[in-house]
Write an enzyme that holds these catalytic residues in place. Structure first.
Site, mmCIF file in Angstrom:
data_model
loop_
_atom_site.group_PDB
_atom_site.id
_atom_site.type_symbol
_atom_site.label_atom_id
_atom_site.label_comp_id
_atom_site.label_asym_id
_atom_site.label_seq_id
_atom_site.Cartn_x
_atom_site.Cartn_y
_atom_site.Cartn_z
ATOM 1 N N VAL A 97 0.859 -0.915 -0.033
ATOM 2 C CA VAL A 97 0.031 -0.134 -0.256
ATOM 3 C C VAL A 97 0.679 0.937 0.197
ATOM 4 O O VAL A 97 0.484 2.273 -0.520
ATOM 5 C CB VAL A 97 -1.277 0.118 1.363
ATOM 6 C CG1 VAL A 97 -0.818 1.471 1.158
ATOM 7 C CG2 VAL A 97 -1.956 -1.130 0.753
ATOM 8 N N CYS B 235 -5.914 -9.614 3.189
ATOM 9 C CA CYS B 235 -6.325 -8.678 4.198
ATOM 10 C C CYS B 235 -8.302 -9.244 4.183
ATOM 11 O O CYS B 235 -9.327 -9.129 5.087
ATOM 12 C CB CYS B 235 -7.025 -7.428 3.386
ATOM 13 S SG CYS B 235 -5.802 -6.382 2.939
HETATM 14 N N1 LIG Z 1 -1.956 -5.068 0.302
HETATM 15 C C1 LIG Z 1 -3.136 -4.502 0.037
HETATM 16 O O1 LIG Z 1 -3.372 -4.331 -0.465
HETATM 17 C C2 LIG Z 1 -3.915 -3.050 0.915
HETATM 18 C C3 LIG Z 1 -3.339 -3.375 2.142
HETATM 19 N N2 LIG Z 1 -4.189 -2.353 2.870
HETATM 20 C C4 LIG Z 1 -3.785 -2.398 4.575
HETATM 21 O O2 LIG Z 1 -2.726 -1.968 4.268
HETATM 22 C C5 LIG Z 1 -1.668 -2.617 5.589
HETATM 23 C C6 LIG Z 1 -0.228 -2.420 4.579
HETATM 24 O O3 LIG Z 1 -0.622 -3.039 4.837
HETATM 25 P P1 LIG Z 1 0.523 -4.071 3.165
HETATM 26 O O4 LIG Z 1 1.156 -2.353 2.424
HETATM 27 O O5 LIG Z 1 -0.355 -4.632 2.403
HETATM 28 O O6 LIG Z 1 1.451 -4.271 4.198
HETATM 29 P P2 LIG Z 1 3.201 -4.823 3.648
HETATM 30 O O7 LIG Z 1 3.846 -5.855 4.328
HETATM 31 O O8 LIG Z 1 3.604 -4.713 2.238
HETATM 32 O O9 LIG Z 1 3.811 -3.720 4.978
HETATM 33 C C7 LIG Z 1 3.877 -2.595 5.729
HETATM 34 C C8 LIG Z 1 4.853 -2.273 5.774
HETATM 35 O O10 LIG Z 1 5.326 -2.302 6.713
HETATM 36 C C9 LIG Z 1 6.541 -2.055 7.429
HETATM 37 N N3 LIG Z 1 6.391 -1.863 8.240
HETATM 38 C C10 LIG Z 1 6.023 -2.112 9.776
HETATM 39 N N4 LIG Z 1 6.333 -1.107 11.429
HETATM 40 C C11 LIG Z 1 6.992 -0.889 11.154
HETATM 41 C C12 LIG Z 1 7.321 0.884 11.801
HETATM 42 N N5 LIG Z 1 7.059 0.524 12.962
HETATM 43 N N6 LIG Z 1 8.154 1.594 10.466
HETATM 44 C C13 LIG Z 1 8.283 1.967 9.805
HETATM 45 N N7 LIG Z 1 7.973 0.478 9.015
HETATM 46 C C14 LIG Z 1 7.680 -0.201 9.233
HETATM 47 C C15 LIG Z 1 7.053 -3.218 7.281
HETATM 48 O O11 LIG Z 1 8.323 -3.563 7.698
HETATM 49 C C16 LIG Z 1 6.270 -3.015 6.228
HETATM 50 O O12 LIG Z 1 7.251 -3.058 4.855
HETATM 51 C C17 LIG Z 1 -1.855 -2.991 6.565
HETATM 52 O O13 LIG Z 1 -3.111 -2.834 7.644
HETATM 53 C C18 LIG Z 1 -3.267 -3.637 5.315
HETATM 54 O O14 LIG Z 1 -4.358 -4.296 5.883
HETATM 55 C C19 LIG Z 1 -4.853 -1.529 2.836
HETATM 56 C C20 LIG Z 1 -5.720 -2.199 1.131
HETATM 57 C C21 LIG Z 1 -4.766 -2.562 0.464
HETATM 58 O O1 LIG Z 2 -7.745 -4.168 2.000
HETATM 59 C C1 LIG Z 2 -7.569 -4.570 0.663
HETATM 60 O O2 LIG Z 2 -6.098 -5.346 1.076
HETATM 61 C C2 LIG Z 2 -8.129 -4.780 -0.498
HETATM 62 O O3 LIG Z 2 -8.594 -6.706 -1.075
HETATM 63 C C3 LIG Z 2 -9.171 -6.694 -1.819
HETATM 64 O O4 LIG Z 2 -8.202 -6.218 -3.333
HETATM 65 P P1 LIG Z 2 -7.406 -7.558 -3.172
HETATM 66 O O5 LIG Z 2 -7.246 -8.491 -1.899
HETATM 67 O O6 LIG Z 2 -5.869 -6.803 -3.579
HETATM 68 O O7 LIG Z 2 -7.865 -8.116 -4.410
HETATM 69 P P2 LIG Z 2 -9.488 -9.191 -5.010
HETATM 70 O O8 LIG Z 2 -9.240 -8.390 -6.286
HETATM 71 O O9 LIG Z 2 -10.055 -8.308 -3.613
HETATM 72 O O10 LIG Z 2 -9.237 -10.207 -5.028
HETATM 73 C C4 LIG Z 2 -8.951 -10.694 -3.789
HETATM 74 C C5 LIG Z 2 -9.537 -12.791 -3.495
HETATM 75 O O11 LIG Z 2 -10.259 -12.342 -4.415
HETATM 76 C C6 LIG Z 2 -10.904 -13.545 -5.207
HETATM 77 N N1 LIG Z 2 -12.280 -13.906 -6.102
HETATM 78 C C7 LIG Z 2 -12.474 -12.255 -6.361
HETATM 79 C C8 LIG Z 2 -13.008 -12.354 -7.088
HETATM 80 C C9 LIG Z 2 -13.699 -12.932 -7.731
HETATM 81 O O12 LIG Z 2 -14.979 -12.717 -7.825
HETATM 82 N N2 LIG Z 2 -13.963 -14.359 -7.469
HETATM 83 C C10 LIG Z 2 -12.882 -14.359 -6.265
HETATM 84 O O13 LIG Z 2 -12.737 -15.644 -6.176
HETATM 85 C C11 LIG Z 2 -9.486 -13.461 -5.636
HETATM 86 O O14 LIG Z 2 -8.463 -14.646 -6.576
HETATM 87 C C12 LIG Z 2 -8.453 -13.283 -5.044
HETATM 88 O O15 LIG Z 2 -7.866 -14.199 -4.196
HETATM 89 C C13 LIG Z 2 -10.376 -5.745 -2.558
HETATM 90 O O16 LIG Z 2 -10.905 -5.681 -3.670
HETATM 91 C C14 LIG Z 2 -9.773 -4.151 -2.029
HETATM 92 O O17 LIG Z 2 -10.737 -3.433 -2.648
HETATM 93 C C15 LIG Z 2 -8.802 -4.073 -0.683
HETATM 94 O O18 LIG Z 2 -8.235 -2.949 -0.770
#
Ligand SMILES: NC(=O)C1=CN([C@@H]2O[C@H](COP(=O)(O)OP(=O)(O)OC[C@H]3O[C@@H](n4cnc5c(N)ncnc54)[C@H](O)[C@@H]3O)[C@@H](O)[C@H]2O)C=CC1
Ligand SMILES: O=C(O)[C@H]1O[C@H](OP(=O)(O)OP(=O)(O)OC[C@H]2O[C@@H](n3ccc(=O)[nH]c3=O)[C@H](O)[C@@H]2O)[C@H](O)[C@@H](O)[C@@H]1O
Length: 565
Positions: A97, A357
């Site tokens: 993110v 997530c």
């Molecule tokens: N992956 C996704 O598609 C999405 C994730 N989120 C939310 O965003 C948040 C982050 O998710 P990701 O980016 O996927 O996680 P990630 O694990 O890829 O990144 C988190 C980063 O934070 C760093 N970190 C942790 N504690 C720290 C600290 N005290 N100081 C500096 N760096 C620190 C870690 O080393 C890591 O690189 C989570 O709460 C997740 O639920 C929300 C929407 C989409």
């Molecule tokens: O909070 C988050 O981390 C994010 O989680 C999801 O995004 P993401 O997990 O990256 O991917 P998706 O496209 O939502 O797929 C999630 C899972 O559902 C599965 N999926 C998706 C759609 C579908 O019709 N069927 C299905 O099995 C995908 O293959 C995958 O395993 C949400 O779509 C994002 O809006 C949100 O920000």
């Protein structure tokens, strides 16, 4: 009218009604595009800075929304301003993110300096190299065009936090594995340590933005940590949850369905919302920027993920019924999705949803419901996860029961390990549970995924549940590798000599494989188990395969076999 006078009047008119506190942010965000285009710029700027500088000094002393100022410098013909009133943003957490969202802010707001910081040295090194730490279509171009200009990746967390006006916190918020709420509640360890560090190093007022997905009311806790350690610094906490999906992150960030900003309903809270809104307003249409109170913003993120996951569990539940009745889940979801009130998106049956997530956030929601004395609501959402687990188990049972009730010693090819296509991310991928299920029955697995490394697959198969959601250096370092697993770099190699082939990620290339060639390389009977409905079952049956596709009419071979988990 003389141009300079015109500009002065415009300036005065524009800012007459704006309070002093807002003046500088408006200067930075609104006025700059106007003055940039004018030829009398130099004189005008001199006038602004002569007249306005004292005010801006005052502003810095009195407001709770500080903005940094740098001197203007004139080059060439006196037209270009290289530096001007500049907002500095720092994002703690350079992950899936933090990295892409900040890169897009930097791209869309050249006037803003963005620093992305992390405690993981290897992650930051990767962000500064040609091999970015995450695979995301379009990301390379965005990063390359701003890195070193107004986008910086650094491990010097404290320096950048101290200098920033707006601090995004995008650190891990894993599911707790121990203590109160274990297995459900969000572990806010990383958030809390980030907040304490912000309090330690800050000398000027800050807007602190929750970018991570957090439980409702987290802002209140963060506010307490910051204000109890404030040393006179003012903090405004905003909730600005992220809705990007992996694989389409850049597209989603360029044209989001909405940007959500929640803040306190006080004057300072509303000012902070305005300042963040001004950042997004560089490229997001005003009507797509929703402003709410803090708790609505925090809860909306959990609700959105729960609704999305619920759709998948609904269609997956239907897929089991389709198999039992001879209906085809693709036809059912097409017919259902044609109803404009329901819509066609997110109705693809699969081996189960994965990703970092959905499960974590629903567990978190369940825990919040339980803590608020709402067990019926908690159970409703819990069921979404139960159906997802059921779907994964059902898939494994289909494989084992089709293959004479045992896969012991048999080679099974696994095509795809990432949790969806176009990402190398394997967090909570259904492939982990399916592979563990097959390994539990002593299968030998040959795995191919175009974006996932052998090291990652081995780590995933030997790690405990939820261990993955921690900064890299805190994860178990050298888990013992699983001997019955080999990872290969070609689908044909994976399939050679395999009794069965299962498709666990919907990579486009799996649609185009030469399945006749694959069939010829496998012992007979040869099975295909399609967990993503990417192949045409009829065509594969014509080749000679026994085919199981989620939610599709069953092959006669499978009809009398036990179907359920
Ligand atoms: N992956 C996704 O598609 C999405 C994730 N989120 C939310 O965003 C948040 C982050 O998710 P990701 O980016 O996927 O996680 P990630 O694990 O890829 O990144 C988190 C980063 O934070 C760093 N970190 C942790 N504690 C720290 C600290 N005290 N100081 C500096 N760096 C620190 C870690 O080393 C890591 O690189 C989570 O709460 C997740 O639920 C929300 C929407 C989409
Ligand atoms: O909070 C988050 O981390 C994010 O989680 C999801 O995004 P993401 O997990 O990256 O991917 P998706 O496209 O939502 O797929 C999630 C899972 O559902 C599965 N999926 C998706 C759609 C579908 O019709 N069927 C299905 O099995 C995908 O293959 C995958 O395993 C949400 O779509 C994002 O809006 C949100 O920000």
């Amino acid at each position: 009218m003389e141009m300079l006078l015109k500009m002065k009047l415009l300036f005065i008119n524009k800012f007459r009604s704006i309070q002093l506190n807002n003046l500088t942010s408006n200067l930075g965000f609104l006025f700059y595009p106007t003055i940039k285009r004018n030829s009398d710029l130099k004189l005008f700027i001199l006038w602004v800075f002569k007249e306005i500088s004292p005010l801006t000094q005052l502003h810095q002393k009195t407001t709770s929304l500080p903005f940094s100022f740098s001197a203007t410098s004139f080059t060439g013909k006196g037209i270009e301003i290289r530096e001007r009133i500049m907002v500095k943003i720092c994002c703690i957490g350079a992950g899936y993110v933090g990295g892409p969202t900040m890169a897009v802010i930097a791209l869309k707001c050249p006037a803003i300096e963005v620093a992305v910081v992390d405690i993981s040295v290897s992650r930051i090194n990767a962000w500064n190299s040609d091999q970015l730490p995450i695979y995301e279509p379009g990301l390379d171009d965005v990063v390359k065009s701003c890195r070193g200009k107004n986008l910086f990746f650094s491990t010097d967390v404290e320096k950048h936090v101290a200098e920033a006006d707006i601090i995004f916190v995008s650190v891990n918020t894993p599911t707790k594995t121990r203590g109160l709420g274990a297995g459900k509640a969000a572990d806010l360890t990383y958030w809390e340590s980030a907040a304490r560090m912000i309090a330690d190093v800050s000398k000027s007022d800050k807007i602190v933005v929750e970018k991570s997905t957090v439980p409702v009311k987290t802002a209140e806790a963060i506010e307490k940590i910051l204000t109890h350690n404030s040393k006179g610094v003012n903090y405004q906490i905003l909730s600005n949850p992220e809705f990007l999906a992996e694989g389409t992150a850049i597209e989603d960030l360029f044209a989001p369905d909405r940007v959500l900003i929640g803040g306190r309903e006080t004057l300072d809270g509303q000012r902070a919302i305005k300042a963040l809104k001004a950042v997004y307003a560089h490229w997001v249409p005003e009507e797509r920027i929703l402003c709410t109170n803090l708790w609505s913003a925090e809860l909306s993120k959990l609700a959105a993920n729960a609704f999305l996951a619920q759709r998948i569990s609904s269609v997956n539940a239907m897929s089991a019924l389709c198999e039992a009745t001879g209906a085809d889940v693709a036809e059912v979801s097409h017919a259902v999705g044609k109803d404009t009130r329901i819509g066609h998106k997110f109705l693809n049956a699969s081996v189960g949803f994965g990703g970092s997530c959905f499960q974590k956030d629903i567990l978190n929601l369940v825990y919040i419901c339980e803590c608020n004395g709402l067990p019926e609501v908690a159970n409703y959402w819990k069921q979404v996860i139960k159906v997802n687990d059921y779907q994964k188990n059902r898939f494994v049972n289909r494989i084992v029961s089709s293959m004479f009730n045992t896969v012991s010693g048999k080679k099974i090819a696994v095509l795809g390990f990432a949790f969806k296509k176009d990402t190398g991310d394997t967090r909570e991928t259904p492939a982990i549970d399916v592979c563990k299920g097959l390994l539990g029955d002593k299968a030998h697995l040959s795995i191919y995924d175009p974006q996932v490394t052998e090291e990652q697959i081995q780590r995933d198969l030997s790690m405990n549940k939820f261990d993955w959601d921690h900064p890299l250096h805190l994860q178990p370092m050298s888990p013992s590798s699983v001997k019955q697993v080999s990872v290969v770099w070609d689908a044909y190699e994976a399939a050679k000599g395999a009794h069965g082939l299962c498709i666990l990620t919907e990579w486009d290339e799996f649609k185009k494989l030469d399945y006749k060639k694959i069939y010829d390389s496998m012992p007979k009977p040869a099975f295909v188990f399609d967990g993503r409905n990417v192949v045409n079952p009829q065509k594969l049956r014509e080749i000679g395969f026994i085919v199981y596709s989620i939610g599709k009419p069953l092959d006669s071979w499978l009809k009398d076999m036990p179907a359920v988990a």
